[in-house]
Design a protein around this motif. Structure first.
Motif, PDB file in Angstrom:
ATOM      1  N   HIS A 199      26.219 -23.470 -35.448  1.00 36.57           N
ATOM      2  CA  HIS A 199      26.455 -22.467 -34.205  1.00 36.57           C
ATOM      3  C   HIS A 199      28.323 -21.690 -35.098  1.00 36.57           C
ATOM      4  O   HIS A 199      28.516 -21.968 -34.877  1.00 36.57           O
ATOM      5  N   THR A 204      21.845 -33.672 -46.451  1.00 32.25           N
ATOM      6  CA  THR A 204      22.293 -31.634 -46.083  1.00 32.25           C
ATOM      7  C   THR A 204      23.621 -30.927 -46.116  1.00 32.25           C
ATOM      8  O   THR A 204      23.274 -30.341 -47.503  1.00 32.25           O
ATOM      9  N   GLY A 205      24.721 -31.829 -46.104  1.00 30.51           N
ATOM     10  CA  GLY A 205      25.333 -31.156 -46.644  1.00 30.51           C
ATOM     11  C   GLY A 205      27.056 -32.318 -47.250  1.00 30.51           C
ATOM     12  O   GLY A 205      27.508 -31.704 -47.852  1.00 30.51           O
ATOM     13  N   GLY A 251      33.439 -27.003 -49.252  1.00 28.74           N
ATOM     14  CA  GLY A 251      32.730 -29.035 -49.521  1.00 28.74           C
ATOM     15  C   GLY A 251      33.616 -29.928 -48.776  1.00 28.74           C
ATOM     16  O   GLY A 251      34.829 -29.298 -47.908  1.00 28.74           O
ATOM     17  N   VAL A 252      33.578 -30.839 -49.096  1.00 26.54           N
ATOM     18  CA  VAL A 252      33.971 -32.041 -47.804  1.00 26.54           C
ATOM     19  C   VAL A 252      35.358 -32.077 -48.233  1.00 26.54           C
ATOM     20  O   VAL A 252      35.966 -31.992 -47.785  1.00 26.54           O
ATOM     21  N   GLU A 296      32.050 -31.984 -29.852  1.00 33.06           N
ATOM     22  CA  GLU A 296      31.101 -30.982 -30.980  1.00 33.06           C
ATOM     23  C   GLU A 296      29.708 -30.950 -30.054  1.00 33.06           C
ATOM     24  O   GLU A 296      29.108 -31.279 -29.146  1.00 33.06           O
ATOM     25  N   LYS A 297      29.808 -29.295 -30.795  1.00 36.67           N
ATOM     26  CA  LYS A 297      28.352 -28.588 -29.290  1.00 36.67           C
ATOM     27  C   LYS A 297      26.377 -29.460 -29.709  1.00 36.67           C
ATOM     28  O   LYS A 297      26.204 -29.186 -29.264  1.00 36.67           O
ATOM     29  N   GLY A 349      29.561 -27.369 -26.327  1.00 36.33           N
ATOM     30  CA  GLY A 349      30.770 -26.697 -27.174  1.00 36.33           C
ATOM     31  C   GLY A 349      31.466 -26.281 -25.841  1.00 36.33           C
ATOM     32  O   GLY A 349      31.769 -26.956 -24.605  1.00 36.33           O
ATOM     33  N   VAL A 350      32.584 -25.901 -26.464  1.00 35.70           N
ATOM     34  CA  VAL A 350      34.097 -25.295 -25.692  1.00 35.70           C
ATOM     35  C   VAL A 350      33.113 -24.239 -25.129  1.00 35.70           C
ATOM     36  O   VAL A 350      32.767 -23.469 -26.652  1.00 35.70           O
ATOM     37  N   ALA A 405      33.500 -32.379 -40.483  1.00 34.36           N
ATOM     38  CA  ALA A 405      34.508 -33.349 -41.603  1.00 34.36           C
ATOM     39  C   ALA A 405      35.810 -32.533 -41.418  1.00 34.36           C
ATOM     40  O   ALA A 405      36.908 -33.995 -41.293  1.00 34.36           O
ATOM     41  N   SER A 406      36.206 -31.411 -41.513  1.00 36.62           N
ATOM     42  CA  SER A 406      37.162 -31.459 -40.890  1.00 36.62           C
ATOM     43  C   SER A 406      38.145 -31.239 -39.648  1.00 36.62           C
ATOM     44  O   SER A 406      39.668 -32.260 -39.631  1.00 36.62           O
ATOM     45  N   GLN A 423      36.403 -25.422 -43.033  1.00 39.87           N
ATOM     46  CA  GLN A 423      36.179 -24.664 -44.370  1.00 39.87           C
ATOM     47  C   GLN A 423      36.620 -23.626 -44.161  1.00 39.87           C
ATOM     48  O   GLN A 423      36.629 -22.598 -46.047  1.00 39.87           O
ATOM     49  N   HIS A 450      26.536 -34.075 -50.723  1.00 41.73           N
ATOM     50  CA  HIS A 450      25.285 -35.073 -52.018  1.00 41.73           C
ATOM     51  C   HIS A 450      26.475 -35.587 -53.333  1.00 41.73           C
ATOM     52  O   HIS A 450      25.971 -36.586 -53.798  1.00 41.73           O
ATOM     53  N   TYR A 451      27.424 -34.368 -53.528  1.00 44.33           N
ATOM     54  CA  TYR A 451      28.186 -35.128 -54.213  1.00 44.33           C
ATOM     55  C   TYR A 451      29.904 -34.546 -54.648  1.00 44.33           C
ATOM     56  O   TYR A 451      30.002 -33.442 -53.194  1.00 44.33           O
ATOM     57  N   LEU A 459      25.999 -20.032 -46.505  1.00 42.92           N
ATOM     58  CA  LEU A 459      26.236 -21.421 -47.298  1.00 42.92           C
ATOM     59  C   LEU A 459      27.171 -22.522 -46.806  1.00 42.92           C
ATOM     60  O   LEU A 459      27.219 -23.577 -45.903  1.00 42.92           O
TER      61      LEU A 459
HETATM   62  C1  LIG Z   1      23.393 -27.572 -48.528  1.00 46.76           C
HETATM   63  C2  LIG Z   1      25.270 -27.321 -48.624  1.00 46.76           C
HETATM   64  C3  LIG Z   1      25.193 -28.205 -49.527  1.00 46.76           C
HETATM   65  C4  LIG Z   1      26.074 -28.810 -49.218  1.00 46.76           C
HETATM   66  N1  LIG Z   1      26.864 -29.967 -50.376  1.00 46.76           N
HETATM   67  C5  LIG Z   1      27.680 -30.338 -50.800  1.00 46.76           C
HETATM   68  C6  LIG Z   1      27.787 -31.547 -51.564  1.00 46.76           C
HETATM   69  O1  LIG Z   1      27.659 -32.129 -52.332  1.00 46.76           O
HETATM   70  N2  LIG Z   1      29.434 -31.273 -51.238  1.00 46.76           N
HETATM   71  C7  LIG Z   1      30.161 -30.975 -51.279  1.00 46.76           C
HETATM   72  O2  LIG Z   1      31.456 -31.699 -51.274  1.00 46.76           O
HETATM   73  N3  LIG Z   1      30.172 -30.564 -50.010  1.00 46.76           N
HETATM   74  C8  LIG Z   1      28.824 -29.776 -50.035  1.00 46.76           C
HETATM   75  N4  LIG Z   1      28.771 -29.052 -48.781  1.00 46.76           N
HETATM   76  C9  LIG Z   1      30.000 -28.265 -48.117  1.00 46.76           C
HETATM   77  C10 LIG Z   1      30.964 -29.258 -47.317  1.00 46.76           C
HETATM   78  O3  LIG Z   1      29.171 -29.715 -46.245  1.00 46.76           O
HETATM   79  C11 LIG Z   1      30.813 -27.950 -46.390  1.00 46.76           C
HETATM   80  O4  LIG Z   1      31.895 -27.601 -46.795  1.00 46.76           O
HETATM   81  C12 LIG Z   1      31.413 -28.946 -44.602  1.00 46.76           C
HETATM   82  O5  LIG Z   1      31.315 -30.595 -44.119  1.00 46.76           O
HETATM   83  C13 LIG Z   1      32.741 -28.568 -43.914  1.00 46.76           C
HETATM   84  O6  LIG Z   1      32.888 -28.963 -43.034  1.00 46.76           O
HETATM   85  P1  LIG Z   1      33.912 -27.992 -41.218  1.00 46.76           P
HETATM   86  O7  LIG Z   1      34.025 -29.526 -40.830  1.00 46.76           O
HETATM   87  O8  LIG Z   1      34.445 -27.147 -42.244  1.00 46.76           O
HETATM   88  O9  LIG Z   1      32.785 -27.903 -41.002  1.00 46.76           O
HETATM   89  P2  LIG Z   1      31.311 -27.527 -40.106  1.00 46.76           P
HETATM   90  O10 LIG Z   1      31.088 -30.029 -41.019  1.00 46.76           O
HETATM   91  O11 LIG Z   1      30.418 -27.072 -39.850  1.00 46.76           O
HETATM   92  O12 LIG Z   1      32.197 -28.120 -38.720  1.00 46.76           O
HETATM   93  C14 LIG Z   1      32.368 -26.774 -37.518  1.00 46.76           C
HETATM   94  C15 LIG Z   1      31.547 -27.877 -36.514  1.00 46.76           C
HETATM   95  O13 LIG Z   1      31.308 -27.026 -35.006  1.00 46.76           O
HETATM   96  C16 LIG Z   1      30.455 -27.353 -34.298  1.00 46.76           C
HETATM   97  N5  LIG Z   1      31.022 -25.832 -33.173  1.00 46.76           N
HETATM   98  C17 LIG Z   1      30.981 -25.124 -33.341  1.00 46.76           C
HETATM   99  N6  LIG Z   1      31.396 -24.052 -32.615  1.00 46.76           N
HETATM  100  C18 LIG Z   1      32.058 -25.232 -31.641  1.00 46.76           C
HETATM  101  C19 LIG Z   1      32.009 -25.116 -30.283  1.00 46.76           C
HETATM  102  N7  LIG Z   1      31.865 -23.703 -29.418  1.00 46.76           N
HETATM  103  N8  LIG Z   1      32.640 -26.265 -29.824  1.00 46.76           N
HETATM  104  C20 LIG Z   1      32.054 -27.573 -29.798  1.00 46.76           C
HETATM  105  N9  LIG Z   1      31.458 -27.353 -31.046  1.00 46.76           N
HETATM  106  C21 LIG Z   1      31.519 -26.599 -31.969  1.00 46.76           C
HETATM  107  C22 LIG Z   1      29.679 -26.680 -35.352  1.00 46.76           C
HETATM  108  O14 LIG Z   1      28.091 -27.406 -33.936  1.00 46.76           O
HETATM  109  C23 LIG Z   1      29.916 -27.863 -36.469  1.00 46.76           C
HETATM  110  O15 LIG Z   1      29.326 -29.416 -36.279  1.00 46.76           O
HETATM  111  C24 LIG Z   1      27.616 -28.071 -48.758  1.00 46.76           C
HETATM  112  C25 LIG Z   1      27.132 -27.349 -47.544  1.00 46.76           C
HETATM  113  C26 LIG Z   1      25.852 -27.390 -47.329  1.00 46.76           C
HETATM  114  C27 LIG Z   1      25.521 -26.217 -46.180  1.00 46.76           C
END
Ligand SMILES: Cc1cc2nc3c(=O)[nH]c(=O)nc-3n(C[C@H](O)[C@H](O)[C@H](O)COP(=O)(O)OP(=O)(O)OC[C@H]3O[C@@H](n4cnc5c(N)ncnc54)[C@H](O)[C@@H]3O)c2cc1C
Length: 484
Positions: free
Chosen positions: A417, A53-54, A455-456, A32-33, A239-240, A12-13, A449, A56-57, A423
């Motif tokens: 990764h 998975t990530g 959280g999203v 994206e890896k 991945g990078v 998401a970020s 995050q 729900h609400y 979590l």
């Molecule tokens: C079980 C679960 C339930 C959840 N439920 C909710 C919910 O109901 N509501 C809500 O708001 N949030 C929820 N969350 C939290 C939310 O999903 C996350 O906080 C958010 O999606 C994180 O986004 P991000 O971009 O920070 O990290 P990530 O989605 O982890 O993105 C980081 C990405 O970097 C990639 N990566 C890693 N290394 C490399 C590399 N070397 N090169 C390229 N890519 C790489 C990874 O594959 C990954 O896709 C939940 C999380 C979990 C685990």
């Protein structure tokens, strides 16, 4: 191939940062890896059920609220439809088989419901909720009217803990426990959780609660379509491996795992911050910064069960259940139950998330996905059986639960990764170093995050925050405000 900005990570970020930078007219590549974008948001299918998975609400998705405005500003809203959760109780707390409390949607209604449930605690409840409201008006990307100057752009990891704040306002242990139940949404126990962070997570949920039709997968698809519209080049499945620098130490691009080189004068890294030192040559970061990143602790590990109810029911339709365990255990003994997906269909697929003892799967840490030893499978089966027993006891409406899949911290580690599989990635606890969006390397920034909050909403907010460092916070906030 040469770009203005390279974004590492398609969660998401990273997706948020890529869209904002492309909207600014920059030439952007996203790496994206995993073989697909947003692996954490997409969920998976087992039999007739799609399991989220990530996502729900979320809070903040009501019309004109902050996440809704972010999505509008990113150009996603046309493709997304929010669906409201049960106004009379979006999160229901059960203890010993009985419903103890239902969190209604809306601050005022929550205050009234708490006062009804805890007579004599009215002053403390009002005072505590006022602190939550106040904390949500401080951050310049949670409240777009908050002053930028002097506010700091991150939630401080010092100051008062959630536990201290609760003790300040109430001496009723059941009320304290109830108000701390949402620590499960970021995986830090109340004594370690900074109150400012807690308030920023729960505040938007207290105001309004929605799912998305199509769940996290719909969000992933909306982002993918938007990247295509904006001409962002997406590299999936590798991945990078390293960031590349000129002899003078200027960032010049990245090398992927298959050896492809991408030229870029800037990079936004959204992977787990503890992995960043492994991507840059020794000497690029100061040793103390390197050590701090490597020492970041993770949020609590979890055991997740994906199953189906034997009897059709609508207990989880538009609402979640928190099952409390023994009085003295708190977060470690709480189970979170939600529907397999939060679309309009009647819910009888379910997801159950429970915390796992830290180090619980360490014995198998050298094993890889798809080839884990029998002992690990036996451990999972035993954990699942004990979870099912507790769920069946507390929720007879389900008529029993059949287990379709389970996930441990190792699953999360390998699938997403991350270094340890906590979590929600980095543990935002009192006293822990919090990485800032800017690093000491020019044009190398962090988001995700691990930088702001899980959280999203936290992840999307971090994309805005980091891009605000690049294109100007006031300008970016004005663009979001224009979507009101
Ligand atoms: C079980 C679960 C339930 C959840 N439920 C909710 C919910 O109901 N509501 C809500 O708001 N949030 C929820 N969350 C939290 C939310 O999903 C996350 O906080 C958010 O999606 C994180 O986004 P991000 O971009 O920070 O990290 P990530 O989605 O982890 O993105 C980081 C990405 O970097 C990639 N990566 C890693 N290394 C490399 C590399 N070397 N090169 C390229 N890519 C790489 C990874 O594959 C990954 O896709 C939940 C999380 C979990 C685990």
């Amino acid at each position: 191939m040469s770009y203005d900005w390279l974004v590492i990570g398609g969660g998401a970020s990273g997706l948020t940062a890529a869209v904002i930078l492309a909207q600014e007219g920059y030439r952007v590549a996203l790496v994206e890896k995993s073989p697909c974008l947003a692996p954490l948001l997409r969920g998976f299918r087992r039999g007739d059920f799609h399991f989220d998975t990530g996502f729900h609400y979320s809070g903040g998705l009501g019309r004109g609220e902050i996440l809704d405005l972010f999505f509008r500003s990113l150009g996603l809203s046309e493709r997304l439809r929010a669906t409201p959760f049960d106004l009379s109780g979006f999160d229901r707390v059960r203890a010993g088989g009985e419903e103890e409390f239902a969190f209604p949607v809306g601050m005022q209604r929550l205050e009234e419901a708490l006062c009804r449930a805890f007579p004599g605690q009215e002053r403390g409840i009002a005072g505590y909720l006022a602190e939550v409201r106040r904390a949500c008006t401080v951050h310049p990307y949670l409240d777009l009217e908050a002053p930028l100057e002097g506010s700091g752009t991150l939630f401080g990891l010092d100051g008062t803990s959630l536990r201290e704040m609760l003790l300040r306002w109430t001496d009723e242990p059941r009320l304290q426990r109830l108000l701390a139940v949402h620590t499960l949404l970021y995986g830090v126990p109340p004594a370690e959780a900074p109150f400012a962070l807690h308030a920023s997570v729960v505040g938007p949920y207290y105001q309004s609660v929605h799912g998305l039709i199509g769940g996290g997968a719909a969000l992933a698809e909306a982002f993918a379509a938007r990247l295509a519209e904006l001409g962002v080049d997406v590299f999936l499945g590798q991945g990078v491996r390293e960031l590349l620098f000129t002899p003078a130490g200027t960032l010049r691009g990245a090398r992927l795992e298959d050896g492809t080189e991408l030229g870029s004068r800037g990079c936004v890294a959204t992977l787990h911050p503890a992995l960043l030192p492994g991507l840059v040559p020794e000497g690029v970061f100061r040793p103390v910064y390197r050590r701090r990143l490597l020492a970041l602790e993770d949020s609590l590990p979890a055991f997740t069960l994906y199953g189906v109810c034997r009897k059709s029911n609508d207990l989880l339709h538009g609402r979640n259940i928190f099952l409390l365990g023994a009085d003295d255990k708190g977060l470690e003994d709480t189970i979170y139950l939600t529907a397999a997906d939060n679309g309009p269909a009647r819910a009888s697929g379910l997801v159950a998330i429970a915390s796992e003892a830290p180090g619980g799967t360490d014995r198998w840490k050298d094993s890889v996905r798809g080839r884990r030893p029998a002992g690990y499978e036996a451990y999972k089966a035993e954990r699942a059986a004990s979870l099912v027993r507790r769920i069946e006891e507390a929720c007879p409406e389900f008529g029993g639960v059949e287990v379709l899949a389970t996930a441990t911290a190792l699953t999360m580690r390998d699938y997403l990764h991350t270094p340890y599989g906590g979590l929600y990635g980095v543990r935002h606890r009192i006293g822990q170093f919090n990485p800032q969006p800017r690093t000491r390397v020019a044009h190398l920034l962090l988001a995700g995050q691990g930088v702001v909050a899980p959280g999203v909403l936290g992840a999307v907010l971090s994309g805005f925050l980091t891009c605000g460092e690049l294109i100007g916070h006031e300008r970016l906030r004005e663009r979001v405000k224009a979507c009101r």
